[in-house]
Design an enzyme around this catalytic site. Structure first.
Site, short mmCIF file in Angstrom:
data_model
loop_
_atom_site.label_atom_id
_atom_site.label_comp_id
_atom_site.label_asym_id
_atom_site.label_seq_id
_atom_site.Cartn_x
_atom_site.Cartn_y
_atom_site.Cartn_z
CB CYS A 66 -0.88 -0.03 1.25
SG CYS A 66 -1.84 1.46 1.50
CB CYS A 69 -0.25 2.01 5.78
SG CYS A 69 -1.01 0.51 5.14
CB CYS A 115 -5.14 -0.53 2.32
SG CYS A 115 -3.98 -0.96 3.63
CB CYS A 118 -4.16 2.86 6.05
SG CYS A 118 -3.93 2.88 4.26
CB CYS A 138 -9.60 -3.83 -11.63
SG CYS A 138 -9.27 -2.63 -12.90
ZN ZN Z 1 -2.71 1.00 3.58
#
Ligand code: ZN
Length: 149
Positions: A66, A69, A115, A118, A138
């Site tokens: 991510c 984070c 995610c 976060c 996607c």
């Molecule tokens: Zn994240």
């Protein structure tokens, strides 16, 4: 065990798996940490233009984390060329890495993927991926960074 579309619907309706950890920041804190484009896509649920993403045609071995984070989300071994112009995957790296939210915007019912650590907007998941899972995640390139092996 691989996730299927049934699992995804279950998560989006009944609740998501618990993440290993949580990262929570205010909007202004994220604004300071991210570029304007990263902020627009991950915190404001934007979408990058197809074929524009830096990671779209990358097929090097590695993991995708991510951008907000750093939590690992996908592995290059489950990346595939979908022809859509966005990086596409068939499974998350771990069952509890991703959060699924039913998205009824634009007059369509879709499943948004975030995610799970976060709540960064990543993209959407569709039930038209290759076997055996049949899933197509996607994902916006901008929402991820690649960690090469
Ligand atoms: Zn994240």
């Amino acid at each position: 065990m691989a996730l299927t579309w049934k699992d995804i619907i279950h998560f989006s309706v009944k609740g998501n798996p618990t993440p290993d950890t949580r990262v929570e920041k205010s909007e202004s804190e994220w604004k300071q940490l991210l570029t304007p484009e990263q902020f627009r896509i991950t915190r404001k649920k934007g979408t990058e233009a197809p074929h524009s993403g830096a990671l779209c045609s990358v097929h090097d071995a590695g993991k995708y984390g991510c951008i907000c984070c750093g939590t690992l989300l996908f592995d290059s071994s489950i990346k595939f060329e979908s022809g859509t112009g966005w990086p596409s995957f068939t499974q998350p790296i771990k069952e509890n890495a991703i959060k699924y939210i039913k998205d009824s915007s634009f007059g369509m019912v879709r499943v948004e993927v975030l995610c799970n650590t976060c709540d960064a907007h990543l993209g959407h998941v569709f039930p038209d991926g290759p076997p055996p899972s049949g899933l197509r995640y996607c994902i916006n390139s901008v929402s991820m960074k690649m960690i090469k092996e």
